[in-house]
Design a protein around this motif. Structure first.
Motif, PDB file in Angstrom:
ATOM      1  N   TYR A 111      24.100  41.582  37.527  1.00  0.00           N
ATOM      2  CA  TYR A 111      22.953  40.953  38.170  1.00  0.00           C
ATOM      3  C   TYR A 111      23.413  39.799  39.062  1.00  0.00           C
ATOM      4  O   TYR A 111      24.227  38.974  38.655  1.00  0.00           O
ATOM      5  CB  TYR A 111      21.974  40.401  37.134  1.00  0.00           C
ATOM      6  N   VAL A 112      22.874  39.753  40.277  1.00  0.00           N
ATOM      7  CA  VAL A 112      23.125  38.654  41.208  1.00  0.00           C
ATOM      8  C   VAL A 112      22.039  37.617  40.966  1.00  0.00           C
ATOM      9  O   VAL A 112      20.870  37.835  41.271  1.00  0.00           O
ATOM     10  CB  VAL A 112      23.094  39.143  42.669  1.00  0.00           C
ATOM     11  N   ARG A 113      22.441  36.492  40.411  1.00  0.00           N
ATOM     12  CA  ARG A 113      21.463  35.511  39.926  1.00  0.00           C
ATOM     13  C   ARG A 113      21.461  34.238  40.761  1.00  0.00           C
ATOM     14  O   ARG A 113      22.492  33.806  41.265  1.00  0.00           O
ATOM     15  CB  ARG A 113      21.762  35.173  38.464  1.00  0.00           C
ATOM     16  N   GLN A 114      20.269  33.648  40.885  1.00  0.00           N
ATOM     17  CA  GLN A 114      20.127  32.325  41.490  1.00  0.00           C
ATOM     18  C   GLN A 114      19.189  31.509  40.617  1.00  0.00           C
ATOM     19  O   GLN A 114      18.164  31.996  40.162  1.00  0.00           O
ATOM     20  CB  GLN A 114      19.580  32.413  42.916  1.00  0.00           C
ATOM     21  N   ASN A 115      19.563  30.263  40.368  1.00  0.00           N
ATOM     22  CA  ASN A 115      18.762  29.374  39.531  1.00  0.00           C
ATOM     23  C   ASN A 115      17.841  28.514  40.380  1.00  0.00           C
ATOM     24  O   ASN A 115      18.204  28.077  41.474  1.00  0.00           O
ATOM     25  CB  ASN A 115      19.665  28.486  38.679  1.00  0.00           C
ATOM     26  N   LEU A 116      16.641  28.266  39.850  1.00  0.00           N
ATOM     27  CA  LEU A 116      15.657  27.448  40.549  1.00  0.00           C
ATOM     28  C   LEU A 116      15.121  26.378  39.604  1.00  0.00           C
ATOM     29  O   LEU A 116      14.803  26.673  38.445  1.00  0.00           O
ATOM     30  CB  LEU A 116      14.479  28.285  41.062  1.00  0.00           C
ATOM     31  N   ALA A 117      15.019  25.155  40.094  1.00  0.00           N
ATOM     32  CA  ALA A 117      14.389  24.076  39.340  1.00  0.00           C
ATOM     33  C   ALA A 117      12.890  24.133  39.585  1.00  0.00           C
ATOM     34  O   ALA A 117      12.436  24.099  40.737  1.00  0.00           O
ATOM     35  CB  ALA A 117      14.951  22.727  39.769  1.00  0.00           C
ATOM     36  N   ASP A 137      10.914  34.968  47.972  1.00  0.00           N
ATOM     37  CA  ASP A 137      11.733  35.045  49.183  1.00  0.00           C
ATOM     38  C   ASP A 137      13.142  35.546  48.872  1.00  0.00           C
ATOM     39  O   ASP A 137      13.642  36.475  49.523  1.00  0.00           O
ATOM     40  CB  ASP A 137      11.794  33.664  49.841  1.00  0.00           C
ATOM     41  N   ILE A 138      13.793  34.974  47.870  1.00  0.00           N
ATOM     42  CA  ILE A 138      15.183  35.349  47.598  1.00  0.00           C
ATOM     43  C   ILE A 138      15.295  36.715  46.933  1.00  0.00           C
ATOM     44  O   ILE A 138      16.343  37.355  46.999  1.00  0.00           O
ATOM     45  CB  ILE A 138      15.901  34.277  46.752  1.00  0.00           C
ATOM     46  N   LEU A 139      14.196  37.187  46.322  1.00  0.00           N
ATOM     47  CA  LEU A 139      14.218  38.545  45.774  1.00  0.00           C
ATOM     48  C   LEU A 139      14.329  39.584  46.879  1.00  0.00           C
ATOM     49  O   LEU A 139      14.771  40.710  46.648  1.00  0.00           O
ATOM     50  CB  LEU A 139      12.963  38.804  44.937  1.00  0.00           C
ATOM     51  N   ASN A 140      13.939  39.203  48.072  1.00  0.00           N
ATOM     52  CA  ASN A 140      14.073  40.089  49.232  1.00  0.00           C
ATOM     53  C   ASN A 140      15.396  39.886  49.956  1.00  0.00           C
ATOM     54  O   ASN A 140      15.634  40.483  51.000  1.00  0.00           O
ATOM     55  CB  ASN A 140      12.919  39.846  50.218  1.00  0.00           C
ATOM     56  N   ILE A 161      18.862  38.962  45.616  1.00  0.00           N
ATOM     57  CA  ILE A 161      18.814  38.460  44.247  1.00  0.00           C
ATOM     58  C   ILE A 161      18.049  39.433  43.357  1.00  0.00           C
ATOM     59  O   ILE A 161      16.986  39.925  43.726  1.00  0.00           O
ATOM     60  CB  ILE A 161      18.142  37.066  44.206  1.00  0.00           C
ATOM     61  N   ASP A 162      18.597  39.722  42.167  1.00  0.00           N
ATOM     62  CA  ASP A 162      17.850  40.532  41.201  1.00  0.00           C
ATOM     63  C   ASP A 162      17.834  39.887  39.812  1.00  0.00           C
ATOM     64  O   ASP A 162      17.495  40.523  38.821  1.00  0.00           O
ATOM     65  CB  ASP A 162      18.398  41.962  41.115  1.00  0.00           C
ATOM     66  N   SER A 163      18.198  38.597  39.768  1.00  0.00           N
ATOM     67  CA  SER A 163      18.113  37.827  38.531  1.00  0.00           C
ATOM     68  C   SER A 163      17.713  36.397  38.885  1.00  0.00           C
ATOM     69  O   SER A 163      18.360  35.746  39.705  1.00  0.00           O
ATOM     70  CB  SER A 163      19.452  37.829  37.790  1.00  0.00           C
ATOM     71  N   ILE A 177      13.595  43.293  37.379  1.00  0.00           N
ATOM     72  CA  ILE A 177      14.600  42.257  37.594  1.00  0.00           C
ATOM     73  C   ILE A 177      14.933  41.600  36.257  1.00  0.00           C
ATOM     74  O   ILE A 177      14.321  41.891  35.236  1.00  0.00           O
ATOM     75  CB  ILE A 177      14.132  41.181  38.602  1.00  0.00           C
ATOM     76  N   ASP A 178      15.909  40.714  36.305  1.00  0.00           N
ATOM     77  CA  ASP A 178      16.320  39.960  35.120  1.00  0.00           C
ATOM     78  C   ASP A 178      15.767  38.541  35.244  1.00  0.00           C
ATOM     79  O   ASP A 178      15.970  37.873  36.258  1.00  0.00           O
ATOM     80  CB  ASP A 178      17.855  39.923  35.041  1.00  0.00           C
ATOM     81  N   LEU A 179      15.043  38.100  34.208  1.00  0.00           N
ATOM     82  CA  LEU A 179      14.419  36.780  34.225  1.00  0.00           C
ATOM     83  C   LEU A 179      15.065  35.876  33.186  1.00  0.00           C
ATOM     84  O   LEU A 179      15.420  36.330  32.092  1.00  0.00           O
ATOM     85  CB  LEU A 179      12.919  36.886  33.936  1.00  0.00           C
TER      86      LEU A 179
END
Length: 615
Positions: free
Chosen positions: A82-88, A101-104, A107-109, A136-138
């Motif tokens: 999974y290509v992950r990005q963290n958000l606060a 936006d980033i899911l498009n 990103i799939d995590s 996706i992965d949450l």
């Protein structure tokens, strides 16, 4: 039927001894052990070459992908991660907009860090609006004291929406021990929430609860074997607590997730992830699960912040790219690439896009996701895997002898060990035994900080509570040099002039060394092609308003040039000799006291020069 031709049959395969004999000849009497054998920080030696016979006693080459002990990965048919990005999540609506936006964009995590005061049903409704949670992965995380409430809200949300529990891949992270390590706080009372959360989410086969954040150790400077050994002890602590609370071991092990860092040691990091799965499978096996699938280790890898730099920050892209490659080839479950500007600012849209694309590059263009464990069979990596496993197991057993990981944290054993490594690594960086490109080696001579300052860590918990336990010191490796360079820039930038004379090759090499040395503190350096006399060189330096004059020549010629140059300069600027010539004592007797060479502590020397220059 055509005969198959066997190639190279006329060549006899050399033996290991023949290789060693040839190396001894090429070394011309030099010590083989000192010149070619690498003594790693992990506590074992690495030879300059390996052969099949070196693996004859190892079991790892016989392992298969997707099968116990999972050293070759958890999957049989691909190396997908999974290509992950963290958000606060400070504003749920804004976080939702950004997530969509980033899911498009590949990103799939998604990783959501939710402050304790926003752990509400309304937050989740807003945060997950328009997100197809089944595909996706949450990942959700908040303070340990609110993790149970967050898990209840997540479960209620999924139930309300009617999602298929079999398809949902998500994590509600619960790791109170990390808070003890980073803040020194006593959160042992919260440990009782772990079994409750695991039981609450037991009907979700792809859910994870108990998380082990050894990326914290990595970012505090831990060596690879330390992170690996403590990860095992940390995970075993949680697993034992769950089993003792009556949780079925298959369920408990299935809901474990490891968050590990990944540093720039390319091959060693690949081996680390392989060794981690191998050892974790062996640990879980001792609890006698019903299915070997419970022995799989789920790993999220995050590229390190410890080696990131504020100056020449684009070099961080090179570091994180090789780190991402190590993690991918090591077979991780998911990955976060830390944006290159993380040391000095909140990540921008540009830096986040680059971080995403670093993973997409190795996945979509280099096809790292197609082949399971491509490093398998490499004599070198198989050796590293086994060696790391052995050394990490020693750490694991030591912690178990102390009563387990939690007890070791309470005693400060883990913190003392990692902090000692951090101090050692800072000392090595000061002496350039550990290189940081663009910081303590080959700095950008003309770069300015332009207002960039290190970002301070924040926490949503009360920060003024007294800490009963020791905590980790998480100072980046480059911080000492950055502080020095920023101080120089803010106070006064001295000019260092290279007085090059004599032997052409030596004066050029010494000048290049000296420029790199002094630019580490942000000094302005002026190199030169060469002077006929030292008087000509000193006059040119004074005309350039130099604060430092560095004599660059050969060791033999220093006896001829150094003292006349020093006397002619007559205290009008600081005088430095580049090198450690045999005549050093004679030069010191004449009053010359400044020498720079490869054995210098670069950081201490530059601090001393700043003091002498009144900076």
């Amino acid at each position: 039927m055509a005969n198959k031709e066997k190639l190279f049959t006329e060549f006899q395969a050399p033996t290991t001894q023949e290789w060693l004999d040839k190396i001894e000849v090429d070394l011309k009497g030099a010590d083989f052990q000192k010149r070619l054998v690498w003594r790693t920080n992990e506590g074992f030696n690495v030879q300059p070459f390996y052969r099949r016979e070196d693996l004859k006693d190892l079991k790892t080459p016989d392992a298969l992908p997707g099968e116990f002990p999972f050293v070759r990965g958890n999957k049989k048919d691909s190396n997908q991660w999974y290509v992950r990005q963290n958000l606060a999540v400070n504003d749920p609506a804004e976080a939702n907009k950004k997530a969509l936006d980033i899911l498009n964009k590949g990103i799939d995590s998604l990783g959501f860090r939710i402050p304790k005061d926003l752990v509400t049903a309304e937050t989740l409704d807003t945060l997950l609006e328009g997100i197809y949670c089944e595909v996706i992965d949450l990942n959700f995380r908040t303070c340990p004291c609110h993790a149970l409430k967050l898990a209840e809200l997540v479960d209620a949300y999924f139930t309300k929406k009617g999602f298929d529990k079999e398809k949902l891949s998500f994590t509600v992270g619960f790791d109170p021990i990390e808070k003890m390590l980073t803040k020194g706080k006593d959160v042992t009372a919260r440990l009782a929430d772990g079994p409750k959360i695991v039981e609450l989410l037991k009907d979700y086969p792809k859910a994870h609860v108990m998380t082990v954040h050894t990326e914290t150790l990595n970012n505090a400077g831990a060596y690879i074997v330390q992170e690996l050994g403590y990860a095992l002890a940390w995970g075993n602590e949680y697993l034992q607590q769950l089993v003792d609370a009556g949780i079925d071991v298959d369920l408990a092990a299935r809901q474990m997730k490891f968050y590990m860092g990944v540093s720039e040691n390319y091959f060693m990091e690949i081996a680390k992830f392989r060794a981690a799965r191998l050892l974790w499978a062996q640990i879980v096996k001792q609890y006698e699960p019903k299915c070997d699938c419970a022995c799989k280790m789920t790993i999220n890898a995050t590229t390190s912040t410890y080696n990131q730099t504020l100056f020449d920050s684009y070099v961080n892209l090179l570091r994180s790219q090789t780190e991402a490659m190590s993690a991918a080839l090591g077979g991780v479950h998911s990955m976060v690439v830390t944006p290159f500007d993380a040391p000095y600012e909140k990540a921008t849209d540009f830096s986040e896009r680059i971080a995403r694309n670093q993973q997409l590059l190795i996945k979509e263009e280099s096809h790292f996701d197609r082949i399971v464990d491509p490093s398998a069979g490499s004599y070198y990596i198989e050796h590293l895997t086994d060696a790391l496993a052995q050394e990490a197991w020693k750490i694991f057993l030591k912690i178990e002898d102390e009563g387990g990981f939690l007890e070791a944290v309470k005693k400060g054993i883990v913190q003392d060990d990692i902090n000692a490594t951090n101090v050692k690594r800072h000392g090595d960086a000061a002496k350039r035994k550990e290189f940081l490109l663009g910081t303590n080696q080959f700095p950008n001579f003309t770069e300015k900080s332009d207002g960039k300052r290190p970002v301070a860590a924040t926490c949503c918990c009360a920060a003024n509570e007294e800490a009963p336990f020791k905590k980790l010191e998480t100072t980046r490796l480059a911080a000492d040099f950055e502080d020095l360079r920023i101080h120089t820039e803010e106070t006064k930038v001295p000019t260092a002039f290279m007085l090059t004379i004599g032997n052409l090759a030596m004066r050029q090499a010494r000048a290049q060394f000296s420029c790199n040395f002094l630019a580490c503190a942000g000094y302005k350096v002026i190199d030169n092609l060469g002077f006929k006399t030292v008087e000509e060189g000193v006059d040119a330096a004074l005309e350039a308003k130099a604060d430092i004059v560095v004599l660059c020549s050969s060791d033999d010629e220093y006896a001829e040039y150094a003292i006349p140059a020093f006397k002619y300069l007559d205290g009008r600027a600081m005088f430095v000799v580049a090198g450690a010539p045999a005549c050093m004592d004679d030069l010191k007797a004449a009053g010359i006291e400044n020498f720079i060479h490869v054995r210098c502590n670069v950081l201490d020397t530059l601090k001393e020069y700043n003091q002498k220059l009144g900076i």
